[in-house]
Structures are given as C-alpha cells and as structure tokens.
Design an enzyme around this catalytic site. Structure first.
Site, short mmCIF file in Angstrom:
data_model
loop_
_atom_site.label_atom_id
_atom_site.label_comp_id
_atom_site.label_asym_id
_atom_site.label_seq_id
_atom_site.Cartn_x
_atom_site.Cartn_y
_atom_site.Cartn_z
N GLY A 8 0.79 -1.23 0.00
CA GLY A 8 0.00 0.00 0.00
C GLY A 8 0.82 1.28 0.00
O GLY A 8 0.71 2.11 -0.91
N GLY B 30 -1.37 -7.18 1.71
CA GLY B 30 -1.01 -8.37 2.49
C GLY B 30 -0.50 -9.51 1.62
O GLY B 30 0.49 -10.18 1.97
#
Ligand code: AMP
Length: 395
Positions: A351, A374
């Site tokens: 991110g 993730g």
C-alpha cells in the site's frame, strides 16, 4: 510457480465463478475514489464473454464480520462496472442455481458481499460446495485476496476446475520473474516503519538476494543494533538481537546489506520540520532520523546499476512529510530510468509503496506494480498463498 491458465479452459456454454477484488476505496459520500480494481477485472470479463461463458462475480467488501450490513453491500459497484464494461450487470443478493441458470449465456452476475457470512472467512466447505454448484469452473482473478484461505478466494477451487484469471496470471508471471527465477544479480529495497512487521520477509529475502537495502524507520533498529545512537528516532530496541541475526544470516548467504551511511535528522515528526543531513554518529538525543542522506542514495543507485532485478517494498523515509520523501523519490526515479532503458526489471508492491511511487510519478515506468498489500508481503515472505496453491494443476 505453476498454475493453470485460463487459455486452457473449455468455456463455451459454461458458467464461470470469478473471484475479483471489488474492495475499492470510497469517498465520504460513498462514491468510488479509485476504480483501478474494477478496471483490472475487465480483461478477464471480456475474455470469458468472448469465449461464450456466463460470468458470476464473487468479491468481498470491507469487514462486515460475517453479518449482512447494508453499508457494505456490493450493489454500489454495479453502475460503475456497467459504465466501464459497457455491459449489463445483474446483482443477486442470495444466489441459487436456478436463478443463475435462468440468465442468458452472456449474463454478468455480481453476487452480494461474500463476507456477509462467517462461513466465508472460516473457509467452510459447505459454502464452497454451494457456490461451486452454481457454475462449472472457478477463475481466481484477485491476487490481493489470495493470501486468505477463504471460501471465495481458495476453498471453492477444491470443488471445481480452477484457473488463473488474466490479471492474476499477469501478477503471478511478474512476481515469479522477480523472485522465483530472476535475472541476477537481484536486489530488494525494504523500507517502511517497523522491523516487527517485516521479520519473515527479511529472513526469506536474505537467502534469495544479492543485495538488500534496508531503509526507512526500520533501518534505525539495525543502526541501533550496530551500536549507533539513533536519538529520538523510531526504533524497536527490543528487536536488536533479531536485527543482528538477520545481518548474520545475510553474511552467511552472501547477501550484501546496505544500511544508511548518512541520514536526514529532524527535530519534529512533521512536514517542513527543521532538518539537517548528518553522519550516523552525529544524531542528537532530541533528533529523529526521517530520511536517508545523499551518500546513502548514491550507494543505492550504484547497487541498482549493478543489478538486473529490483524488488521494492516500503519507503526509505517518512515520505508523506515534505521534504522527507527525497531519498525515496530519487531512488524511484532512478529505477524508473533504468526500467525505461530495459536495464532493470523493477517490481514493487504494498500500500504505502504504491503511494510513494505515485508521488515519484513512476507508476507507469516500473515493470510491474502490485496493488495487493497483504498478499504481496506474504509472497515476499515466501509463504504459500492458498488462492495461488488452488490453481496448481490438479492430478
Ligand atoms: P510500512 O507500512 O511498514 O511500509 O511503513 C510505511 C510508513 O513508514 C510510512 O508511513 C512512512 O512515513 C514511515 N516511515 C518511513 N521512514 C520512517 C522514519 N525514518 N521514521 C518514521 N517513520 C518512517
């Protein structure tokens, strides 16, 4: 990484259950602030339609904790999906085989948020079998959800022939080219706030890389472990032993670690805070290290010159606060330049990394940028991703 490609699927007259990621960011008024994830599903949707398959889209949105929650209904996706695909989309709250069978073969169905039931996140086989009964094959096109052993991202594939969608295929091919069979020498830049969130990743990388740059707040822990005084910097002192272990493992594996050799130290954690470039042993007790210095940047650029593959996760400084984005932006621009000349393969993800590279205006130059958070980290950690595992050719 072997996986089954969509081009090998028999699609005519079939119904494909397609896992996409419509977990898009929204503005306060509910409008979609970034439709990248919706756009990324279009190649697979187009391909399936061209080959004559009916499409049933499955996705989660937010964290509804296993209960229906109107605020997290996927219905709001329909107008945007219709607009950018130019096709009609049928929304189904509670899918059943008859309703799906009754639709025309060129139908696109969007099923309500898969996380409205706890069975989804529990990976419940009954839910998987039920969803599987709606179609003939499973297409996984959401790499960003592939680290979860949830029904719609992995377990359903136990009951159906399973294929990687085109976005997934592209992602897996790029990731494999960066880490599984890279053009060597290969280097990584790992930055970000804390070592504690990236221990597995560092441990996996040292055995696979020629050079590892450790930057950002996490470098402070390594500098501290080496005996430097990092003043008021973000530093996980309790991880000193871990940092030393990682450096020892790197030495054993012949992986060169590059740590900052000079830093930008500031008196406050805020934009335009008073700051100065200084040596490692010159950080005052009240100062904090917020960026890497110019000599460190030079060392990183030299390492890029000597590498053929670069993997990047995490900023080299507190890039949200001007001017502490400087080293991240300079390194990103240099990597982009090497990419444009075909001198390096550069793959980045996570991110904050995407935001930092966007700031450097290099998103279009990198070989590949993964928007998966993730899942990208778990891939860098060398973990098995259930949503990828399920795509391995079945015996
Ligand atoms: P991560 O999510 O672990 O990739 O960390 C990203 C965050 O690390 C960003 O918000 C950066 O501002 C922060 N960061 C990077 N370098 C530093 C630093 N030297 N001190 C404090 N925070 C930092």
């Amino acid at each position: 990484m072997s996986f089954t490609r969509l081009e090998t699927a028999d699609l005519k007259g079939k119904t494909a259950l397609v896992r996409v990621d419509f977990n898009v960011p929204r503005n306060d008024d509910g409008t979609i602030s970034d439709d990248t994830r919706i756009r990324s599903t279009l190649p697979t949707i187009q391909y399936l339609q061209d080959k004559g398959a009916k499409i049933v889209l499955l996705s989660h949105f937010g964290r509804p904790k296993g209960e229906p929650n109107p605020e997290m209904s996927l219905r709001f996706i329909v107008p945007t999906l219709e607009k950018i695909s130019g096709k009609t989309v049928t929304f189904i709250e509670r899918p059943n085989a008859d309703a799906v069978a009754a639709l025309d073969q060129d139908a696109i169905v969007l099923v309500e948020n898969t996380r409205f039931s706890t069975m989804e996140t529990e990976g419940d086989p009954k839910m998987a079998q039920f969803l599987a009964s709606l179609g003939d094959l499973f297409v996984m096109d959401a790499f960003s959800a592939s680290h979860r052993n949830h029904v719609s991202s992995a377990v359903i594939g136990e009951y159906l022939p399973s294929f990687a969608g085109l976005a997934m295929e592209r992602e897996l091919d790029h990731l494999a080219a960066a880490l599984d069979h890279p053009q060597t020498p290969v280097m990584a830049i790992v930055g970000g706030a804390k070592v504690s969130t990236k221990i597995d990743l560092l441990e996996n990388l040292v055995s696979r890389l020629d050079t590892l740059v450790i930057g950002g707040g996490m470098a402070n822990t390594f500098l501290f472990a080496q005996g430097h005084d990092v003043g008021a910097s973000l530093c996980e002192k309790d991880l000193k032993a871990k940092a030393l272990d990682i450096m020892a493992a790197a030495e054993k594996e012949n992986c060169r670690i590059i740590l900052p050799v000079d830093v930008v130290a500031a008196t406050e954690f805020k934009a335009h805070a008073e700051s100065r470039v200084c040596g490692l042993d010159d950080v005052a007790p009240h100062e904090m290290i917020l960026d890497a210095g110019p000599d460190t940047v030079s060392a990183i650029l030299d390492a890029m010159d000597a590498s053929n593959t670069l993997i990047w996760n995490g900023p080299l400084g507190a890039f949200e606060l001007t001017p502490f984005e400087t080293s991240t932006v300079e390194c990103a621009k240099y990597a982009a330049k090497l990419c444009r000349k075909d001198d390096i393969i550069a793959v980045a993800g996570g991110g904050d990394t995407v935001a930092a590279l966007a700031l450097a205006n290099v998103l279009d130059d990198f070989t590949f940028i993964s928007t998966a958070g993730g899942a990208f980290l778990e891939w860098m950690e060398g973990k098995v991703l259930p949503g990828v595992e399920i795509l391995k050719p079945k015996p």
